[in-house]
Design an enzyme around this catalytic site. Structure first.
Site, PDB file in Angstrom:
ATOM      1  N   TYR A  28      29.523  33.331  39.940  1.00 56.75           N
ATOM      2  CA  TYR A  28      30.645  33.616  40.846  1.00 56.75           C
ATOM      3  C   TYR A  28      30.685  35.084  41.283  1.00 56.75           C
ATOM      4  CZ  TYR A  28      32.331  29.126  39.042  1.00 56.75           C
ATOM      5  OH  TYR A  28      32.439  27.812  38.687  1.00 56.75           O
TER       6      TYR A  28
ATOM      7  N   LYS B 165      41.180  31.710  35.893  1.00 54.45           N
ATOM      8  CA  LYS B 165      41.862  30.453  35.602  1.00 54.45           C
ATOM      9  C   LYS B 165      43.118  30.668  34.755  1.00 54.45           C
ATOM     10  CE  LYS B 165      38.688  28.595  38.066  1.00 54.45           C
ATOM     11  NZ  LYS B 165      37.562  29.522  38.036  1.00 54.45           N
TER      12      LYS B 165
ATOM     13  N   TYR C 130      24.915  26.131  44.084  1.00 53.36           N
ATOM     14  CA  TYR C 130      25.855  26.490  43.023  1.00 53.36           C
ATOM     15  C   TYR C 130      25.125  26.718  41.694  1.00 53.36           C
ATOM     16  CZ  TYR C 130      29.574  25.948  39.554  1.00 53.36           C
ATOM     17  OH  TYR C 130      30.426  26.141  38.502  1.00 53.36           O
TER      18      TYR C 130
HETATM   19  C1  PLP Z   1      36.457  29.413  39.084  1.00 50.07           C
HETATM   20  C2  PLP Z   1      35.928  30.780  39.287  1.00 50.07           C
HETATM   21  C3  PLP Z   1      35.951  31.389  40.559  1.00 50.07           C
HETATM   22  C4  PLP Z   1      36.371  30.677  41.805  1.00 50.07           C
HETATM   23  O1  PLP Z   1      37.732  30.439  41.892  1.00 50.07           O
HETATM   24  P1  PLP Z   1      38.250  29.249  42.814  1.00 50.07           P
HETATM   25  O2  PLP Z   1      39.705  29.344  42.742  1.00 50.07           O
HETATM   26  O3  PLP Z   1      37.695  27.982  42.199  1.00 50.07           O
HETATM   27  O4  PLP Z   1      37.697  29.440  44.179  1.00 50.07           O
HETATM   28  C5  PLP Z   1      35.518  32.689  40.674  1.00 50.07           C
HETATM   29  N1  PLP Z   1      35.052  33.364  39.601  1.00 50.07           N
HETATM   30  C6  PLP Z   1      34.982  32.809  38.379  1.00 50.07           C
HETATM   31  C7  PLP Z   1      34.417  33.620  37.281  1.00 50.07           C
HETATM   32  C8  PLP Z   1      35.416  31.503  38.182  1.00 50.07           C
HETATM   33  O5  PLP Z   1      35.336  30.963  36.960  1.00 50.07           O
END
Ligand code: PLP
Length: 324
Positions: free
Chosen positions: A281, A51, A255
């Site tokens: 993730y 992010k 999720y």
């Molecule tokens: C938000 C996030 C993702 C996914 O990214 P997107 O752009 O929302 O698909 C992957 N890994 C981590 C650790 C995240 O926080």
């Protein structure tokens, strides 16, 4: 077109470029392709993560427009919320987080530790909102603000990953290495979409293998396609059509719910490379990487890049998945 990218307002938040590393012990353990890793867990902002790159463009715009307050959304354990809180602290902006119980958990550990603990530490105001009325009420109370969508995934945030692909292309040329595939986690899809658009612009012909971790493959694919189109429009380029695949096989029950494949992948990366993934993730994305290698769907003699997107604080709210 890379000149166009530079015309968007941007604030510098990340330690960029992030390292590109070879994972020799992991490659050996898998007996498959040469695995490389792009360390976006090391973006440097309050435990790092993907992010940061999106926020450079989103908050660049917020600052350019003179905003003093930022509001964004996420799950209780959102990494995006934590990164936004850190970025706002750095820029002296007020940060309002509207978090939703979107994972079927309400135990004390989940609601007080990991990312949500850091949100408060970083000075953000956290509100748990569970329906549209609560969100509307909170927004009315907060007043004028720059609003960032969940995951920072609109065409502005996605520019961060267009830029990341350009960054990778320069690193790859220096090594030199030619990547056949890029494996990455996908939820709100800005990361995947940005990499697809950026790879086409930078002349990287690596196919992007996105592992869906939030919604099933078809919904995730629709999000990717939509953001590829919107971001290409913003940059004034033709949207790349092929070059990507979205896999739904590693989402598990849903999720934020741990799976055995995720736990195995987190352990393997930890014990072969000393690299920490996360349960929501990157652990599921790495499970996808292992699954694609083992089922012969990645070129055995090729070079495969695993894009680490951060998320480590999430480990601490899933201790059960990793004991034993
Ligand atoms: C938000 C996030 C993702 C996914 O990214 P997107 O752009 O929302 O698909 C992957 N890994 C981590 C650790 C995240 O926080």
């Amino acid at each position: 077109m890379i000149e166009t990218l530079e015309s968007f307002p941007r604030v510098r938040l990340g330690h960029l470029p992030t390292p590109l590393e070879r994972c020799d012990r992991l490659s050996e353990a898998l007996g498959g392709p040469r695995i490389w890793i792009k360390r976006d867990d090391c973006t440097g902002l309050a435990a790092g993560g993907n992010k940061t790159r999106k926020l450079e463009y989103l908050l660049g715009r917020a600052v350019a427009e003179g905003h003093r307050t930022v509001v964004t959304y996420g799950a209780v354990q959102s990494n995006h919320a934590r990164q936004t809180a850190a970025a706002c602290a750095r820029l002296g902006l007020r940060c309002e987080l509207l978090l939703t119980r979107s994972v079927p958990r309400s135990d004390e550990l989940y609601e007080t530790s990991g990312n949500v603990l850091l949100d408060g530490l970083l000075g953000a105001r956290v509100r748990i909102v569970d329906d549209a009325d609560e969100i509307a009420g909170a927004l009315a109370e907060i007043g004028p603000a720059y609003e960032i969508p969940p995951g920072g995934s609109n065409e502005i945030g996605t520019l961060g990953y267009v830029n990341a692909a350009v960054e990778l292309a320069a690193q790859a040329e220096r090594v030199p290495v030619r990547f056949d595939r890029i494996v990455v986690a996908a939820s709100t899809a800005g990361t995947t979409a940005g990499l697809c658009v950026g790879a086409a612009l930078a002349g990287l012909d690596a196919r992007v293998e996105a592992i869906a971790v939030y919604e099933p493959a078809d919904r995730t694919r629709a999000r990717v396609d939509e953001l590829v189109a919107a971001t290409s429009r913003l940059l004034g380029v033709d949207p790349p059509e092929g070059g990507r695949e979205v896999h739904g096989d590693w989402l598990g029950p849903g999720y934020g719910i741990a799976t055995d494949e995720m736990a195995e992948a987190v352990r393997l990366l930890a014990r072969t490379e000393g690299i920490l993934l996360d349960p929501v993730y990157t652990g599921k994305a790495a499970a996808g990487l292992l699954g694609l290698v083992r089922s012969g769907r990645l070129p055995v003699d090729g070079d495969v890049l695993f894009w680490h997107t951060g998320g480590m604080p999430g480990l601490f709210v899933h201790p059960d998945a990793f004991t034993g």
